[in-house]
Motif scaffolding. Structure first.
Motif, PDB file in Angstrom:
ATOM      1  N   SER A 104       0.832  -1.068  -0.098  1.00 18.57           N
ATOM      2  CA  SER A 104       0.018   0.080   0.021  1.00 18.57           C
ATOM      3  C   SER A 104       0.832   1.393   0.010  1.00 18.57           C
ATOM      4  CB  SER A 104      -0.918   0.022   1.268  1.00 18.57           C
ATOM      5  OG  SER A 104      -1.705   1.156   1.391  1.00 18.57           O
ATOM      6  N   HIS A 105       2.139   1.379   0.734  1.00 28.12           N
ATOM      7  CA  HIS A 105       2.777   2.271   0.885  1.00 28.12           C
ATOM      8  C   HIS A 105       3.449   2.417  -0.587  1.00 28.12           C
ATOM      9  CE1 HIS A 105       2.980   3.678   4.976  1.00 28.12           C
ATOM     10  NE2 HIS A 105       2.939   2.531   5.432  1.00 28.12           N
ATOM     11  N   LEU A 106       3.908   1.323  -1.200  1.00 31.32           N
ATOM     12  CA  LEU A 106       4.571   1.505  -2.519  1.00 31.32           C
ATOM     13  C   LEU A 106       3.609   2.102  -3.337  1.00 31.32           C
ATOM     14  CD1 LEU A 106       6.796  -1.774  -2.771  1.00 31.32           C
ATOM     15  CD2 LEU A 106       7.573   0.710  -2.668  1.00 31.32           C
ATOM     16  N   HIS A 107       2.186   1.685  -3.537  1.00 30.06           N
ATOM     17  CA  HIS A 107       1.154   2.241  -4.406  1.00 30.06           C
ATOM     18  C   HIS A 107       1.213   3.764  -4.135  1.00 30.06           C
ATOM     19  CE1 HIS A 107      -0.300  -1.302  -6.813  1.00 30.06           C
ATOM     20  NE2 HIS A 107      -0.244  -1.915  -5.479  1.00 30.06           N
ATOM     21  N   MET A 108       0.947   4.235  -2.970  1.00 29.68           N
ATOM     22  CA  MET A 108       0.978   5.628  -2.636  1.00 29.68           C
ATOM     23  C   MET A 108       2.229   6.425  -3.151  1.00 29.68           C
ATOM     24  SD  MET A 108       0.066   7.453   0.769  1.00 29.68           S
ATOM     25  CE  MET A 108       1.456   6.842   1.645  1.00 29.68           C
ATOM     26  N   ARG A 109       3.303   6.009  -2.819  1.00 29.70           N
ATOM     27  CA  ARG A 109       4.323   6.540  -3.368  1.00 29.70           C
ATOM     28  C   ARG A 109       4.571   6.598  -4.886  1.00 29.70           C
ATOM     29  NH1 ARG A 109       6.660  10.614  -3.123  1.00 29.70           N
ATOM     30  NH2 ARG A 109       8.846  10.750  -3.351  1.00 29.70           N
ATOM     31  N   ARG A 110       4.250   5.645  -5.520  1.00 31.96           N
ATOM     32  CA  ARG A 110       3.884   5.464  -6.957  1.00 31.96           C
ATOM     33  C   ARG A 110       3.435   6.670  -7.532  1.00 31.96           C
ATOM     34  NH1 ARG A 110       1.045   3.244 -11.180  1.00 31.96           N
ATOM     35  NH2 ARG A 110       2.104   3.301 -12.818  1.00 31.96           N
ATOM     36  N   TYR A 111       2.139   6.744  -6.846  1.00 29.47           N
ATOM     37  CA  TYR A 111       1.126   7.673  -7.156  1.00 29.47           C
ATOM     38  C   TYR A 111       1.731   9.008  -7.201  1.00 29.47           C
ATOM     39  CZ  TYR A 111      -3.128  10.379  -7.281  1.00 29.47           C
ATOM     40  OH  TYR A 111      -4.085  11.367  -7.673  1.00 29.47           O
ATOM     41  N   GLN A 112       2.234   9.407  -6.014  1.00 29.71           N
ATOM     42  CA  GLN A 112       2.895  10.574  -5.846  1.00 29.71           C
ATOM     43  C   GLN A 112       3.924  10.979  -6.853  1.00 29.71           C
ATOM     44  OE1 GLN A 112       4.134  10.001  -1.812  1.00 29.71           O
ATOM     45  NE2 GLN A 112       2.381  10.821  -0.795  1.00 29.71           N
ATOM     46  N   ILE A 113       4.790  10.012  -7.123  1.00 29.63           N
ATOM     47  CA  ILE A 113       5.729  10.390  -7.762  1.00 29.63           C
ATOM     48  C   ILE A 113       5.234  10.523  -9.417  1.00 29.63           C
ATOM     49  CG2 ILE A 113       7.732   9.388  -9.208  1.00 29.63           C
ATOM     50  CD1 ILE A 113       8.502   8.081  -6.545  1.00 29.63           C
ATOM     51  N   MET A 114       4.266   9.757  -9.747  1.00 27.64           N
ATOM     52  CA  MET A 114       3.601  10.153 -11.284  1.00 27.64           C
ATOM     53  C   MET A 114       2.785  11.262 -11.305  1.00 27.64           C
ATOM     54  SD  MET A 114       4.691   7.175 -12.568  1.00 27.64           S
ATOM     55  CE  MET A 114       3.918   6.980 -14.148  1.00 27.64           C
ATOM     56  N   ARG A 115       2.126  11.609 -10.396  1.00 30.34           N
ATOM     57  CA  ARG A 115       1.436  12.755 -10.096  1.00 30.34           C
ATOM     58  C   ARG A 115       2.492  14.055 -10.322  1.00 30.34           C
ATOM     59  NH1 ARG A 115      -3.818  14.523  -8.503  1.00 30.34           N
ATOM     60  NH2 ARG A 115      -3.706  16.671  -7.723  1.00 30.34           N
ATOM     61  N   GLN A 116       3.675  14.007  -9.666  1.00 33.14           N
ATOM     62  CA  GLN A 116       4.446  14.917  -9.799  1.00 33.14           C
ATOM     63  C   GLN A 116       4.903  15.294 -11.334  1.00 33.14           C
ATOM     64  OE1 GLN A 116       7.611  14.071  -7.018  1.00 33.14           O
ATOM     65  NE2 GLN A 116       6.741  14.960  -5.551  1.00 33.14           N
ATOM     66  N   GLY A 117       5.187  14.048 -12.078  1.00 34.59           N
ATOM     67  CA  GLY A 117       5.348  14.196 -13.374  1.00 34.59           C
ATOM     68  C   GLY A 117       4.425  14.328 -14.275  1.00 34.59           C
ATOM     69  N   GLY A 118       2.948  14.273 -13.867  1.00 33.57           N
ATOM     70  CA  GLY A 118       1.954  14.530 -14.865  1.00 33.57           C
ATOM     71  C   GLY A 118       1.478  13.181 -15.328  1.00 33.57           C
ATOM     72  N   ASP A 119       2.000  12.196 -14.987  1.00 32.86           N
ATOM     73  CA  ASP A 119       1.730  10.956 -15.587  1.00 32.86           C
ATOM     74  C   ASP A 119       0.608  10.040 -15.070  1.00 32.86           C
ATOM     75  OD1 ASP A 119       3.800  11.359 -17.529  1.00 32.86           O
ATOM     76  OD2 ASP A 119       5.285  10.485 -16.436  1.00 32.86           O
ATOM     77  N   VAL A 120      -0.175  10.475 -14.112  1.00 28.09           N
ATOM     78  CA  VAL A 120      -1.047   9.888 -13.637  1.00 28.09           C
ATOM     79  C   VAL A 120      -2.506   9.679 -14.155  1.00 28.09           C
ATOM     80  CG1 VAL A 120      -2.872   9.635 -11.625  1.00 28.09           C
ATOM     81  CG2 VAL A 120      -0.313  10.213 -11.433  1.00 28.09           C
ATOM     82  N   ALA A 121      -2.958   8.672 -14.655  1.00 27.74           N
ATOM     83  CA  ALA A 121      -4.211   8.585 -15.324  1.00 27.74           C
ATOM     84  C   ALA A 121      -4.259   9.488 -16.483  1.00 27.74           C
ATOM     85  CB  ALA A 121      -5.513   8.760 -14.337  1.00 27.74           C
ATOM     86  N   PRO A 122      -3.291   9.171 -17.742  1.00 31.38           N
ATOM     87  CA  PRO A 122      -3.272   9.809 -18.879  1.00 31.38           C
ATOM     88  C   PRO A 122      -4.678   9.603 -19.556  1.00 31.38           C
ATOM     89  CG  PRO A 122      -1.547   8.342 -18.761  1.00 31.38           C
ATOM     90  CD  PRO A 122      -2.084   8.314 -17.598  1.00 31.38           C
ATOM     91  N   ALA A 123      -5.186   8.580 -19.429  1.00 30.31           N
ATOM     92  CA  ALA A 123      -6.245   7.852 -20.367  1.00 30.31           C
ATOM     93  C   ALA A 123      -7.471   8.623 -19.693  1.00 30.31           C
ATOM     94  CB  ALA A 123      -6.393   6.677 -20.301  1.00 30.31           C
ATOM     95  N   ARG A 124      -7.773   8.532 -18.487  1.00 30.79           N
ATOM     96  CA  ARG A 124      -8.929   9.327 -17.805  1.00 30.79           C
ATOM     97  C   ARG A 124      -8.684  10.714 -17.967  1.00 30.79           C
ATOM     98  NH1 ARG A 124      -9.089   7.392 -11.815  1.00 30.79           N
ATOM     99  NH2 ARG A 124      -6.906   7.394 -12.582  1.00 30.79           N
ATOM    100  N   SER A 125      -7.786  11.309 -18.077  1.00 32.04           N
ATOM    101  CA  SER A 125      -7.761  12.784 -18.244  1.00 32.04           C
ATOM    102  C   SER A 125      -7.844  12.964 -19.718  1.00 32.04           C
ATOM    103  CB  SER A 125      -6.113  13.369 -18.063  1.00 32.04           C
ATOM    104  OG  SER A 125      -6.061  14.590 -18.287  1.00 32.04           O
ATOM    105  N   LEU A 126      -7.361  12.151 -20.507  1.00 31.94           N
ATOM    106  CA  LEU A 126      -7.917  12.463 -22.115  1.00 31.94           C
ATOM    107  C   LEU A 126      -9.336  12.159 -22.123  1.00 31.94           C
ATOM    108  CD1 LEU A 126      -7.047  12.918 -24.776  1.00 31.94           C
ATOM    109  CD2 LEU A 126      -6.784  10.416 -25.067  1.00 31.94           C
ATOM    110  N   LEU A 127      -9.819  11.177 -21.630  1.00 29.34           N
ATOM    111  CA  LEU A 127     -11.400  11.091 -21.642  1.00 29.34           C
ATOM    112  C   LEU A 127     -12.039  12.171 -21.000  1.00 29.34           C
ATOM    113  CD1 LEU A 127     -11.714   7.333 -20.876  1.00 29.34           C
ATOM    114  CD2 LEU A 127     -12.090   8.383 -23.081  1.00 29.34           C
ATOM    115  N   ARG A 128     -11.651  12.730 -20.086  1.00 30.14           N
ATOM    116  CA  ARG A 128     -12.306  13.897 -19.383  1.00 30.14           C
ATOM    117  C   ARG A 128     -12.421  15.033 -20.653  1.00 30.14           C
ATOM    118  NH1 ARG A 128      -9.290  14.708 -14.620  1.00 30.14           N
ATOM    119  NH2 ARG A 128      -9.784  12.535 -14.255  1.00 30.14           N
TER     120      ARG A 128
END
Length: 100
Positions: A68-92
Motif C-alpha cells: 500500500s505504501h509503495l502504491h501511494m508513493r508511486r502515485y505521488q511520483i507519477m502525479r508530480q510528473g503529470g503521468d497519473v491516469a493519462p487516459a482518464r484525463s484524455l477522456l475527461r
C-alpha cells in the motif's frame, strides 16, 4: 513487523539479484525498468514498477501495508510528473469538447 524502519527507495543495478529473488519467491517475473523497492532491516520485501504499477512481494511476510505504501508513493511520483491516469484525463477533456 515494525514498518517505522521501512525504507522505500529506487532500485539500482546492484539490486538486480534481490529483485530476482523476490520475483522467484512471489512466483512472478522480475520487475524491470524504473523500480521502487521496500526494504526492512536490509531485506527486500516488495517492489513496484513505476511504469506499469506491477508489484512483486514476499508472500511469506505480512506485506499488505508495505505494498500500500509503495502504491501511494508511486502515485505521488507519477502525479508530480503529470503521468497519473493519462487516459482518464484524455477522456475527461474529450467529454468537454462540444459535438456538432
Amino acid at each position: 513487523m515494525n514498518i517505522d524502519s521501512l525504507t522505500i527507495r529506487m532500485a539500482h543495478s546492484d539490486d538486480t539479484p534481490a529483485l530476482h529473488r523476490l520475483a522467484e519467491v512471489d512466483s512472478t517475473v522480475p520487475l524491470h525498468g524504473n523500480v521502487m523497492l521496500a526494504e526492512l532491516d536490509g531485506s527486500c520485501l516488495a517492489a513496484i514498477s513505476l511504469e506499469s504499477g506491477e508489484v512483486n512481494a514476499n508472500p511469506f511476510k505480512p506485506t499488505a501495508a508495505i505494498v500500500s505504501h509503495l502504491h501511494m508513493r508511486r502515485y505521488q511520483i507519477m502525479r508530480q510528473g503529470g503521468d497519473v491516469a493519462p487516459a482518464r484525463s484524455l477522456l475527461r477533456r474529450l467529454a468537454l469538447v462540444p459535438t456538432r
